[in-house]
Design a protein around this motif. Structure first.
Motif, short mmCIF file in Angstrom:
data_model
loop_
_atom_site.label_atom_id
_atom_site.label_comp_id
_atom_site.label_asym_id
_atom_site.label_seq_id
_atom_site.Cartn_x
_atom_site.Cartn_y
_atom_site.Cartn_z
N HIS A 151 0.84 -1.20 0.00
CA HIS A 151 0.00 0.00 0.00
C HIS A 151 0.88 1.25 0.00
O HIS A 151 0.63 2.20 -0.75
CB HIS A 151 -0.92 -0.04 1.22
N PHE A 169 2.51 1.76 -3.44
CA PHE A 169 1.57 2.34 -4.42
C PHE A 169 1.38 3.82 -4.15
O PHE A 169 1.33 4.63 -5.08
CB PHE A 169 0.23 1.61 -4.39
N GLU A 170 1.27 4.19 -2.87
CA GLU A 170 1.10 5.61 -2.52
C GLU A 170 2.32 6.41 -2.95
O GLU A 170 2.19 7.52 -3.50
CB GLU A 170 0.88 5.75 -1.01
N LYS A 218 -4.49 -0.02 -4.66
CA LYS A 218 -4.32 0.53 -3.32
C LYS A 218 -5.61 0.37 -2.51
O LYS A 218 -5.58 -0.01 -1.34
CB LYS A 218 -3.93 2.00 -3.45
N LYS A 264 -6.35 -1.73 0.90
CA LYS A 264 -6.95 -1.08 2.08
C LYS A 264 -8.15 -1.89 2.57
O LYS A 264 -8.33 -2.05 3.78
CB LYS A 264 -7.37 0.35 1.73
#
Length: 79
Positions: free
Chosen positions: A24, A27-28, A55, A59
């Motif tokens: 995650h 990707f951010e 993402k 989550k």
């Protein structure tokens, strides 16, 4: 027990959750890299929605793990 405390516990003690969290974060970071460019390439522009979907899927998985942790933590002990 709040969500941040649970997240910290899972990152520290749950390999699967930590792996999801690291993905995650990656990707951010990539989304920020693309977003910081004044003129992203066409390929990068097409990559944005794909990264956002991946993402979000991560989550959702992490939220499910948090909910399971909370449920387990608050379950009454059986005698």
């Amino acid at each position: 027990m709040n969500d941040q405390h649970i997240k910290d516990e899972l990152i520290k003690n749950n390999h699967e959750y930590r792996k999801l969290w690291e993905q995650h974060q990656a990707f951010e970071k990539r989304l920020q890299q693309i977003g910081n460019k004044p003129y992203p390439s066409e390929e990068e522009s097409l990559e944005i929605p794909v990264l956002k979907k991946k993402k979000l899927a991560l989550k959702d998985q992490m939220q499910s793990m948090i909910a399971a942790y909370r449920k387990k933590a608050t379950a009454p002990l059986k005698a």
